[in-house]
Design a protein around this motif. Structure first.
Motif, PDB file in Angstrom:
ATOM      1  N   ASN A 159       0.844  -1.223   0.028  1.00  0.00           N
ATOM      2  CA  ASN A 159       0.040   0.170  -0.074  1.00  0.00           C
ATOM      3  C   ASN A 159       0.904   1.182   0.016  1.00  0.00           C
ATOM      4  OD1 ASN A 159      -3.162  -0.302   0.243  1.00  0.00           O
ATOM      5  ND2 ASN A 159      -2.099  -2.050   1.268  1.00  0.00           N
ATOM      6  N   SER A 160       1.721   1.276  -0.771  1.00  0.00           N
ATOM      7  CA  SER A 160       2.640   2.312  -0.973  1.00  0.00           C
ATOM      8  C   SER A 160       3.358   2.882   0.305  1.00  0.00           C
ATOM      9  CB  SER A 160       1.874   3.662  -1.967  1.00  0.00           C
ATOM     10  OG  SER A 160       1.497   3.064  -2.942  1.00  0.00           O
ATOM     11  N   LYS A 161       3.226   2.039   1.238  1.00  0.00           N
ATOM     12  CA  LYS A 161       4.086   2.248   2.718  1.00  0.00           C
ATOM     13  C   LYS A 161       3.021   3.376   3.257  1.00  0.00           C
ATOM     14  CE  LYS A 161       8.761   0.864   1.700  1.00  0.00           C
ATOM     15  NZ  LYS A 161       9.932   0.774   2.030  1.00  0.00           N
ATOM     16  N   LYS A 162       1.626   3.306   3.245  1.00  0.00           N
ATOM     17  CA  LYS A 162       0.617   3.964   4.034  1.00  0.00           C
ATOM     18  C   LYS A 162       1.108   3.585   5.394  1.00  0.00           C
ATOM     19  CE  LYS A 162      -3.179   4.129   0.965  1.00  0.00           C
ATOM     20  NZ  LYS A 162      -4.636   3.680   0.876  1.00  0.00           N
ATOM     21  N   ASN A 163       1.592   4.483   6.275  1.00  0.00           N
ATOM     22  CA  ASN A 163       2.279   4.056   7.590  1.00  0.00           C
ATOM     23  C   ASN A 163       1.098   3.929   8.855  1.00  0.00           C
ATOM     24  OD1 ASN A 163       1.548   6.751   8.030  1.00  0.00           O
ATOM     25  ND2 ASN A 163       3.628   7.078   9.047  1.00  0.00           N
ATOM     26  N   LYS A 164       0.013   3.612   8.559  1.00  0.00           N
ATOM     27  CA  LYS A 164      -1.018   3.301   9.635  1.00  0.00           C
ATOM     28  C   LYS A 164      -1.497   1.957   9.847  1.00  0.00           C
ATOM     29  CE  LYS A 164      -4.777   5.952  10.109  1.00  0.00           C
ATOM     30  NZ  LYS A 164      -5.487   7.199  10.262  1.00  0.00           N
ATOM     31  N   VAL A 165      -1.399   1.369  10.821  1.00  0.00           N
ATOM     32  CA  VAL A 165      -2.275  -0.072  10.974  1.00  0.00           C
ATOM     33  C   VAL A 165      -3.079  -0.032  12.153  1.00  0.00           C
ATOM     34  CG1 VAL A 165      -2.016  -2.479  11.271  1.00  0.00           C
ATOM     35  CG2 VAL A 165      -0.454  -1.296   9.684  1.00  0.00           C
ATOM     36  N   ILE A 166      -4.422  -0.425  11.888  1.00  0.00           N
ATOM     37  CA  ILE A 166      -5.249  -0.485  13.049  1.00  0.00           C
ATOM     38  C   ILE A 166      -5.374  -1.756  13.575  1.00  0.00           C
ATOM     39  CG2 ILE A 166      -7.574  -0.060  13.611  1.00  0.00           C
ATOM     40  CD1 ILE A 166      -7.802   2.112  11.452  1.00  0.00           C
ATOM     41  N   GLU A 184       7.499  -0.555  15.072  1.00  0.00           N
ATOM     42  CA  GLU A 184       8.237   0.358  15.361  1.00  0.00           C
ATOM     43  C   GLU A 184       9.445   0.702  14.431  1.00  0.00           C
ATOM     44  OE1 GLU A 184      11.629   2.316  17.204  1.00  0.00           O
ATOM     45  OE2 GLU A 184      11.507   0.199  17.291  1.00  0.00           O
ATOM     46  N   PRO A 185      10.142  -0.271  13.883  1.00  0.00           N
ATOM     47  CA  PRO A 185      11.658   0.151  13.505  1.00  0.00           C
ATOM     48  C   PRO A 185      11.099   0.516  11.980  1.00  0.00           C
ATOM     49  CG  PRO A 185      11.460  -2.182  13.624  1.00  0.00           C
ATOM     50  CD  PRO A 185      10.375  -1.738  14.498  1.00  0.00           C
ATOM     51  N   LEU A 186       9.868   0.144  11.616  1.00  0.00           N
ATOM     52  CA  LEU A 186       9.340   0.606  10.184  1.00  0.00           C
ATOM     53  C   LEU A 186       8.623   1.735   9.985  1.00  0.00           C
ATOM     54  CD1 LEU A 186       8.126  -3.134   9.112  1.00  0.00           C
ATOM     55  CD2 LEU A 186      10.316  -2.272   8.426  1.00  0.00           C
ATOM     56  N   SER A 205      -2.642   1.108   5.857  1.00  0.00           N
ATOM     57  CA  SER A 205      -2.461   0.040   5.051  1.00  0.00           C
ATOM     58  C   SER A 205      -3.227  -1.126   5.433  1.00  0.00           C
ATOM     59  CB  SER A 205      -0.830  -0.043   5.086  1.00  0.00           C
ATOM     60  OG  SER A 205      -0.513  -0.769   6.479  1.00  0.00           O
ATOM     61  N   SER A 206      -3.412  -1.295   6.540  1.00  0.00           N
ATOM     62  CA  SER A 206      -4.262  -2.580   6.916  1.00  0.00           C
ATOM     63  C   SER A 206      -5.243  -2.568   8.139  1.00  0.00           C
ATOM     64  CB  SER A 206      -3.418  -3.918   7.047  1.00  0.00           C
ATOM     65  OG  SER A 206      -2.540  -3.862   7.756  1.00  0.00           O
ATOM     66  N   ALA A 231     -12.066   1.906   1.415  1.00  0.00           N
ATOM     67  CA  ALA A 231     -10.859   3.252   1.551  1.00  0.00           C
ATOM     68  C   ALA A 231      -9.587   3.060   1.065  1.00  0.00           C
ATOM     69  CB  ALA A 231     -11.052   3.348   3.022  1.00  0.00           C
ATOM     70  N   GLY A 232      -9.486   1.813   0.484  1.00  0.00           N
ATOM     71  CA  GLY A 232      -8.110   1.404  -0.122  1.00  0.00           C
ATOM     72  C   GLY A 232      -7.328   0.674   0.902  1.00  0.00           C
ATOM     73  N   THR A 233      -7.850   0.174   1.992  1.00  0.00           N
ATOM     74  CA  THR A 233      -6.993  -0.352   2.911  1.00  0.00           C
ATOM     75  C   THR A 233      -7.297  -1.911   3.067  1.00  0.00           C
ATOM     76  OG1 THR A 233      -7.422   1.563   4.542  1.00  0.00           O
ATOM     77  CG2 THR A 233      -6.865  -0.392   5.595  1.00  0.00           C
ATOM     78  N   MET A 234      -6.276  -2.648   3.254  1.00  0.00           N
ATOM     79  CA  MET A 234      -6.282  -4.075   3.165  1.00  0.00           C
ATOM     80  C   MET A 234      -6.830  -4.739   4.480  1.00  0.00           C
ATOM     81  SD  MET A 234      -2.838  -5.276   1.143  1.00  0.00           S
ATOM     82  CE  MET A 234      -3.382  -7.147   1.170  1.00  0.00           C
ATOM     83  N   VAL A 235      -7.546  -5.618   4.586  1.00  0.00           N
ATOM     84  CA  VAL A 235      -8.055  -6.492   5.525  1.00  0.00           C
ATOM     85  C   VAL A 235      -7.135  -7.828   5.928  1.00  0.00           C
ATOM     86  CG1 VAL A 235     -10.041  -7.384   6.976  1.00  0.00           C
ATOM     87  CG2 VAL A 235     -10.320  -5.508   5.521  1.00  0.00           C
ATOM     88  N   ILE A 236      -7.000  -8.064   7.129  1.00  0.00           N
ATOM     89  CA  ILE A 236      -6.433  -9.146   7.660  1.00  0.00           C
ATOM     90  C   ILE A 236      -7.049  -9.815   8.737  1.00  0.00           C
ATOM     91  CG2 ILE A 236      -3.941  -9.996   8.624  1.00  0.00           C
ATOM     92  CD1 ILE A 236      -2.563  -7.463   7.782  1.00  0.00           C
TER      93      ILE A 236
END
Length: 939
Positions: A159-166, A184-186, A205-206, A231-236
């Motif tokens: 996801n083009s390095k969208k830097n939020k994950v919920i 954290e390191p990413l 991103s997800s 919204a362009g976000t992946m689901v895991i």
């Protein structure tokens, strides 16, 4: 009369004293001391003693560890949280988990001799794919929590390095903690939410959900998933695989990725592992998926054949650009889980799942009618009772009844499983003071809207076996197709394929070790903790380190943990700018991949013509990056198989420029008793218990990669995965269930035996190098012509003259009954040979004789007697079908093709010829072919 004790070390080490003297003379020495004196540089020879007890006999060992096992308490576990009681079918326990044909095999990089376990892993992939209703699944991950973290990383990259994950608040807590460490390191921002779908999805991103969640609740995510994806976000989805027999699959719900554990598919809890996790996704993501992937291809005759597919995305090729640093997976446990699916079939799995659900529903109904509030109406196997200020009283009552439960805030969680029975229900009634109800109203059941609508395990393999006779023969059929350590030497450089002694393996399946939940009360795991404390002490004294964590499930995880310790150390010192990692050009692919995962930037250091680190280049790059230098990663002895004399100087350069020294422990088998890692300047290392300390490779896992550190890094080690920091794996002690193997090895070898094993390993390697040096150039050696524990044979000149490559030699070795050495690493078109201390002289000579015979065959090509295109190497390996075909149109005889030298018995015939790798990647099939394909093949 004092007992005459037979030393285990004499059984583990393959050479007798006479053999050693013979080998010493062949390599030019009169005594072992003279040989070791020349081989190991004086400035790094170990000065400190090893505090290891005197060696135990096998009988003494079993008695002692039985005493430890008796200290563990085998309560009924209702803790759940991703770990459940399961019954290991005896036919699988006896013929796979306890069978060296399966547990001594190596990762199937040589597919022609791995068709059995590749088929078994393909069964696993097919089972996961069909149960999750997602089109592609890999051949296992290390555990559920790390699989979820890998899925997060994959979505981040996609996801083009969208830097939020919920994160769903109701993920298992150990999974949340592992994801925190990885994020954290990413630079990934984590948001933990009760309703992730209602959060701001910008730059997300997800979203990761547990299904059913950690409290057991089943939620129909279909609308939420649709909203999130729009919204362009992946689901895991982190999904319980057994529950999917009854409830909607991730595929039906529209998930992008599903991960989880297959532990409850007939794999014991083992105080936390090892267990195979799964990873399934949409086909369009196959080339970004982490882990190994088994695919279907064909051999040169068109016969269907299996192989590892899409390897170009793996760390050993892609290095810092790899999709993941994962190397060891959980092949043996994945094979067991896949066979469990075949043994029970779709109907059997549904029955097990339904039985579990009925027990959970029945007790929930009893509790509800007795005045308890059941927190969630919709559940599969886990119910939560609101217990208020009586929570502790109920927990104590449960312990008195021999049941472990999970404590929540003012509530108790109960997870039912395959082992739950009527007696369990009666005990629960006593614990919660529930009166018997003659005809209780069954008020809980899975809603129709949440039930699975798609078929389950339709492939015929899952309905083809109905009797134990068939299962026994199927397992035997698969194992007969493979070469493992029980049949032949596996001379893989940097892999240390040594003996996995039967006595070391025996305690693993004892219920006192195998049936313990990882989150059981501490006073119920005293035997494990005593064993772990001793093992940690032994590993520290053997390496010179001050502290250690056994949590990492593989060497790659150990690398990451060690680099994260370095990262956190610099951060604690206010130097978070230190993010440069110097890595030699010869390093294993996991090194740069791990550095990138730990948020570091890789700067490559050159090696000189002898294969050693170029000290001038190292000094130059250390000084250039002095302000931001975090670490150097090196392997010792070097990946070129040599004791580098300037190792101390290299470590001093790094320390002088503010960095830490990470020494990869892959080659520790050449050091134990001879060299202390900390005395040469190391700050941190991972160790490979599945190499040096005898845990079997299992055909590609399990493994354990403990991370050991000096005192200043101890605060940054992985610790309790529920309440601590720096979680690397799902459980505090990782794959604790196989730690008794390494403990037993050290206890039976003792200080003397361990040192002798090291000396024998390096002597055997030098003997092989000496014998083969007249036929193949030995690429790297020290100034006395010696190698460490492995040697590299250079095939480049042969290729230029004859078009014969290292792959041709590797495949020809199959005809001689051998697994090939390591190919093209660390130098292209080479073979790296590591014989280990366990091989007898007869096997060393059998291998050398085969290589010499192959050299003579190469001469026939070189002299023009055989063409460069049609010769026994290019056409290898030769199958029975090839050798018995009516027309033989080759310039060499069938007898030459047979290649059994003087052997007339125990000839191994590969089930397929050379496999077409390009065809397999271009025509990607990663699940069992339909039956029509088998019928077509027959015709």
């Amino acid at each position: 009369m004092s007992e005459i004790k037979e030393m285990f070390s004499n059984r583990h080490i393959g050479l007798t004293e006479n053999d050693k003297n013979y080998l010493l003379k062949k390599v030019g020495y009169n005594t072992m001391d003279d040989f070791i004196g020349d081989l190991v540089p004086n400035n790094i020879k170990r000065q400190s003693p090893m505090e290891i007890n005197s060696e135990l006999s096998e009988k003494e060992l079993l008695n002692k560890i039985k005493g430890y096992a008796s200290l563990n308490v085998n309560n009924v576990s209702m803790i759940g949280q991703g770990f459940y009681g399961t019954h290991v079918p005896s036919v699988i326990l006896r013929n796979v988990l306890e069978n060296p044909s399966w547990y001594t095999a190596y990762t199937p990089y040589q597919p022609e001799i791995s068709q059995g376990r590749l088929e078994a892993l393909l069964n696993f992939q097919t089972m996961v794919s069909e149960i999750t209703a997602l089109p592609i699944a890999n051949a296992s991950m290390l555990d559920e929590s790390t699989a979820a973290a890998e899925a997060m990383t994959m979505s981040f990259k996609l996801n083009s390095k969208k830097n939020k994950v919920i994160l769903d608040k109701y993920l298992h807590p150990q999974t949340i903690n592992v994801i925190k460490t990885r994020a954290e390191p990413l630079g990934i921002e984590l948001i933990i939410s009760e309703e992730p779908e209602n959060e701001d999805l910008t730059d997300c991103s997800s979203v990761i959900f547990q299904y059913p969640n950690t409290e057991g609740k089943i939620k129909d995510f279909k609308n939420e998933i649709k909203k999130i994806q729009e919204a362009g976000t992946m689901v895991i989805l982190v999904a319980d695989l057994l529950s999917l027999s009854l409830i909607k699959s991730p595929g039906e719900l529209g998930a992008d990725i599903a991960v989880g554990t297959t532990q409850r598919f007939g794999v014991p809890m083992g105080f936390g592992g090892p267990h195979a996790a799964y990873f399934a996704t949409q086909e369009k993501f196959s080339r970004k998926m982490p882990g190994r992937l088994v695919g279907v291809s064909q051999d040169k005759t068109g016969l269907k054949a299996y192989r590892l597919a899409l390897q170009t995305r793996e760390q050993h090729i892609r290095r810092e650009k790899a999709t993941s640093n994962i190397c060891t997976a959980q092949a043996l446990l994945a094979i067991m889980a896949g066979l469990y699916g075949i043994w029970h079939g779709p109907d059997g799995l549904k029955k097990i799942a339904s039985r579990i659900n009925k027990y959970a529903s029945h007790f929930a109904s009893l509790a509800n009618q007795s005045g308890f509030v059941v927190r969630h109406e919709n559940f599969f196997d886990t119910i939560v009772l609101e217990t208020g200020n009586k929570t502790e009283d109920y927990i104590l009552s449960a312990l008195k009844e021999g049941i472990n439960v999970r404590k929540l805030d003012n509530a108790i969680s109960l997870s039912f499983d395959e082992l739950t029975d009527d007696q369990t229900i009666e005990k629960l009634k006593n614990i919660f003071k529930i009166e018997s109800i003659s005809k209780p109203v069954e008020s809980f059941e899975i809603k129709n809207s949440q039930k699975r609508n798609t078929p389950l395990l339709e492939h015929s393999i899952f309905s083809s076996i109905t009797s134990e006779t068939e299962m026994l023969r199927y397992i035997r059929h698969l194992s007969d197709r493979d070469l493992a350590l029980d049949r032949t030497m596996i001379p893989l450089g940097s892999c240390t394929m040594k003996l996995n002694a039967a006595t070391e393996m025996i305690p693993v399946t004892w219920p006192e070790f195998s049936n313990i939940h990882p989150f059981a009360p501490e006073d119920q795991t005293l035997g494990y903790r005593k064993l772990i404390d001793e093992l940690e002490h032994w590993l520290c004294t053997l390496t010179g380190y001050d502290g250690i964590s056994l949590q990492p499930n593989a060497g790659s995880q150990g690398e990451f943990a060690g680099l994260m310790a370095i990262r956190q150390f610099h951060k604690a010192n206010g130097e978070q700018n230190r993010d440069i990692c110097l890595i030699p050009s010869s390093a294993h692919g996991t090194n740069p991949a791990s550095a990138i995962m730990a948020g570091m930037k890789v700067v490559v250091v050159s090696c000189d013509k002898n294969g050693d680190i170029d000290i001038d280049d190292l000094n130059k790059k250390a000084k250039e990056n002095s302000a931001n230098l975090a670490a150097m990663m090196i392997t010792y002895p070097s990946t070129h198989g040599v004791f580098e004399k300037e190792i101390k100087t290299a470590c001093e350069i790094i320390h002088d420029n503010g960095g830490q020294v990470y020494v990869d422990g892959a080659n520790l088998n050449a050091l134990i008793g001879l060299v202390s890692l900390t005395e040469i300047g190391a700050d941190v290392s991972h160790l490979n218990l599945h190499k040096t300390f005898c845990i079997p490779h299992g055909g590609g896992g399990p493994g354990i990669g403990p991370v050991a550190v000096k005192k200043h890094l101890i605060p940054f080690l992985p610790n309790n995965t529920l309440s601590g920091n720096n979680a690397i794996s799902a459980t505090t002690f990782g794959s604790a269930g196989i730690l008794p193997i390494s403990w037993s090895y050290i206890a039976m070898m003792g200080e003397h035996g361990l040192r002798e094993a090291t000396k024998t390993a390096v002597l055997s390697a030098n003997y092989v190098a000496k014998r083969l040096s007249a036929y193949y150039p030995i690429l790297f050696s020290d100034d006395k012509g010696l190698v460490a524990h492995e040697c590299i044979l250079d095939i480049n000149q042969i290729t230029s003259e004859t078009n014969i490559s290292n792959e041709d030699i590797a495949k020809r070795l199959i005809d001689y009954g051998f697994h090939a050495p390591t190919m093209s690493w660390p130098v292209p078109n080479t073979l790296m040979v590591e014989p280990t201390e366990s091989e007898p002289i007869s096997e060393l000579d059998r291998f050398c004789n085969a290589m010499i015979s192959i050299s003579k065959e190469i001469e026939e090509v070189k002299n023009g007697n055989w063409s460069k295109e049609d010769n026994p190497l290019k056409n290898s390996p030769h199958t029975v079908e090839t050798l018995t075909q009516e027309n033989w149109n080759h310039p060499y005889s069938r007898q030459i093709a047979l290649a059994n030298l003087s052997e007339k018995t125990n000839k191994y015939f590969p089930p397929v010829g050379r496999i077409d790798n390009v065809y397999g990647d271009r025509n990607l099939v990663c699940s069992c072919p339909p039956m029509e394909a088998y019928e077509l093949e027959k015709t």
